[in-house]
Design a protein around this motif. Structure first.
Motif, short mmCIF file in Angstrom:
data_model
loop_
_atom_site.label_atom_id
_atom_site.label_comp_id
_atom_site.label_asym_id
_atom_site.label_seq_id
_atom_site.Cartn_x
_atom_site.Cartn_y
_atom_site.Cartn_z
N LEU A 70 28.37 30.94 28.64
CA LEU A 70 29.33 29.88 28.37
C LEU A 70 29.57 29.69 26.87
CD1 LEU A 70 31.02 27.61 29.78
CD2 LEU A 70 29.07 26.10 29.41
N PHE A 71 28.56 29.95 26.05
CA PHE A 71 28.66 29.72 24.61
C PHE A 71 29.28 30.89 23.86
CE2 PHE A 71 24.79 27.26 25.90
CZ PHE A 71 25.38 26.01 25.80
N ARG A 72 29.37 32.04 24.53
CA ARG A 72 29.85 33.24 23.84
C ARG A 72 31.09 33.86 24.45
NH1 ARG A 72 24.24 34.27 24.19
NH2 ARG A 72 24.63 35.76 25.88
N ASP A 73 31.33 33.63 25.74
CA ASP A 73 32.37 34.38 26.44
C ASP A 73 33.49 33.49 26.95
OD1 ASP A 73 30.95 36.94 26.31
OD2 ASP A 73 29.54 36.01 27.71
N ASN A 74 34.66 34.09 27.10
CA ASN A 74 35.81 33.40 27.65
C ASN A 74 35.62 33.19 29.15
OD1 ASN A 74 38.61 33.87 29.15
ND2 ASN A 74 39.01 32.81 27.22
N ILE A 75 35.84 31.97 29.62
CA ILE A 75 35.57 31.65 31.02
C ILE A 75 36.44 32.48 31.95
CG2 ILE A 75 35.74 29.84 32.77
CD1 ILE A 75 34.81 27.84 30.70
N ASP A 76 37.74 32.59 31.64
CA ASP A 76 38.63 33.37 32.51
C ASP A 76 38.16 34.82 32.61
OD1 ASP A 76 40.25 31.24 33.11
OD2 ASP A 76 41.66 31.63 31.48
N ALA A 77 37.67 35.36 31.50
CA ALA A 77 37.18 36.74 31.51
C ALA A 77 35.92 36.86 32.36
CB ALA A 77 36.91 37.22 30.09
N VAL A 78 35.06 35.86 32.29
CA VAL A 78 33.84 35.88 33.10
C VAL A 78 34.18 35.84 34.59
CG1 VAL A 78 31.75 34.59 33.70
CG2 VAL A 78 32.40 34.86 31.30
N LEU A 79 35.15 35.00 34.96
CA LEU A 79 35.54 34.90 36.37
C LEU A 79 36.05 36.21 36.93
CD1 LEU A 79 37.36 31.42 36.34
CD2 LEU A 79 35.01 31.92 37.04
N ALA A 80 36.54 37.09 36.06
CA ALA A 80 37.11 38.37 36.50
C ALA A 80 36.10 39.52 36.42
CB ALA A 80 38.33 38.71 35.66
N THR A 81 34.87 39.24 36.03
CA THR A 81 33.87 40.31 35.91
C THR A 81 33.43 40.82 37.28
OG1 THR A 81 32.07 38.70 35.85
CG2 THR A 81 32.98 39.41 33.72
N PRO A 82 32.94 42.05 37.35
CA PRO A 82 32.43 42.57 38.63
C PRO A 82 31.33 41.68 39.23
CG PRO A 82 32.70 44.36 37.07
CD PRO A 82 32.95 43.09 36.30
N ALA A 83 30.51 41.09 38.37
CA ALA A 83 29.43 40.23 38.86
C ALA A 83 29.98 39.06 39.66
CB ALA A 83 28.59 39.72 37.69
N PHE A 84 31.08 38.47 39.18
CA PHE A 84 31.69 37.34 39.88
C PHE A 84 32.53 37.80 41.06
CE2 PHE A 84 29.94 34.64 36.87
CZ PHE A 84 30.36 33.34 37.01
N ARG A 85 33.22 38.93 40.90
CA ARG A 85 34.11 39.40 41.96
C ARG A 85 33.34 39.84 43.20
NH1 ARG A 85 37.73 43.76 39.26
NH2 ARG A 85 38.39 44.02 41.43
N LYS A 86 32.08 40.25 43.03
CA LYS A 86 31.26 40.57 44.20
C LYS A 86 31.20 39.39 45.16
CE LYS A 86 28.05 43.82 41.97
NZ LYS A 86 26.63 44.00 41.56
N VAL A 87 31.22 38.19 44.59
CA VAL A 87 31.14 36.97 45.39
C VAL A 87 32.52 36.47 45.78
CG1 VAL A 87 30.29 34.59 45.47
CG2 VAL A 87 28.97 36.36 44.28
N SER A 88 33.41 36.39 44.80
CA SER A 88 34.72 35.79 45.06
C SER A 88 35.61 36.63 45.96
CB SER A 88 35.44 35.52 43.73
OG SER A 88 35.68 36.72 43.02
N GLU A 89 35.29 37.92 46.11
CA GLU A 89 36.09 38.79 46.98
C GLU A 89 35.38 39.12 48.29
OE1 GLU A 89 37.16 42.22 44.70
OE2 GLU A 89 38.41 41.07 43.29
N ARG A 90 34.23 38.51 48.54
CA ARG A 90 33.50 38.75 49.79
C ARG A 90 34.21 38.01 50.93
NH1 ARG A 90 29.29 35.99 52.74
NH2 ARG A 90 27.83 37.44 53.73
N LYS A 91 34.64 38.75 51.94
CA LYS A 91 35.38 38.16 53.06
C LYS A 91 34.68 38.48 54.38
CE LYS A 91 39.91 38.42 50.81
NZ LYS A 91 41.30 38.92 50.93
N VAL A 92 34.72 37.51 55.28
CA VAL A 92 34.04 37.67 56.56
C VAL A 92 34.62 38.81 57.37
CG1 VAL A 92 35.51 36.03 57.81
CG2 VAL A 92 33.14 36.35 58.54
#
Length: 221
Positions: free
Chosen positions: A122-144
């Motif tokens: 949070l102190f070093r990186d852009n939030i929008d960029a973090v939301l688009a990282t593979p680490a976040f997309r593993k969760v945000s793109e998980r569909k039943v």
């Protein structure tokens, strides 16, 4: 789990309006070692729900069990759901994210401590960029719909195959089901019985349907 009814009594006596009755979280190995069997947990859980109804009848005061209320709402008015854990994709990395003590960002607090799900700081990186990282997309793109056998399950849109952190740590992949499948199934059965008996309002917060509209109504003869 044997104390769930007593916990309900304790909360209601102190006029707690809403609570969550979460089973043990299975993200951590130590928790998985003490995870109860689904059918045993289900029996105690449903008895606790029964107790909230008895107390409401006796006192006129509700104790809403929020995680069950969200299952009930998923049937009655899916767009009115408040918790983001049992939708698909879940709210992690979409509706919220978690920040660890040092500023590291994770899709959800359940992922804190799992390095591969750290999207940035949070102190070093852009939030929008973090939301688009593979680490976040593993969760945000998980569909039943992409999870087997969830994609063939009749209640998949009522439970959402939660929780991705539990699925990953307990069952080895994001494309695996989470924990307590049978508990979710029994909650859905219970919810349908409540709806059939027109008792659903006793388990939901007041005014839950204020901003909803009826699109389908089935009347029994």
């Amino acid at each position: 789990m044997e104390q769930l009814v007593a916990i309900v009594d304790f909360f209601h006596e102190r006029e707690v309006p809403t609570c969550m009755l979460n089973p043990v979280r299975c993200t951590r190995e130590g928790a998985r070692e003490i995870k109860p069997l689904d059918h045993e947990m289900s029996a105690h859980y449903l008895r606790a729900l029964d107790r909230t109804f008895d107390l409401y009848q006796n006192t006129g005061r509700k104790l809403v069990v929020a995680n069950f209320a969200n299952i009930l709402i998923s049937i009655l008015a899916p767009q009115a759901r408040r918790l983001m854990c049992d939708i698909s994709p879940c709210g992690g990395g979409r509706s919220f994210f978690a920040v660890a003590a040092g500023g590291d960002m994770f899709p959800c607090s359940e992922f804190i401590g799992l390095p591969e799900f750290k999207g940035g700081n949070l102190f070093r990186d852009n939030i929008d960029a973090v939301l688009a990282t593979p680490a976040f997309r593993k969760v945000s793109e998980r569909k039943v719909e992409a999870i087997d056998p969830c994609n063939r399950c009749a209640i998949r849109h009522f439970c959402g195959s939660p929780c991705p952190a539990e699925a990953h740590e307990m069952n080895g992949a994001m494309t695996q089901p989470g924990a307590f499948c049978e508990l979710y199934e029994e909650q859905v059965r219970y919810a349908f019985r409540l709806i059939a008996e027109e008792r659903q309002d006793a388990f939901l917060w007041d005014g839950w349907d204020k901003d909803t509209r009826t699109t389908l109504e089935m009347l029994s003869l």
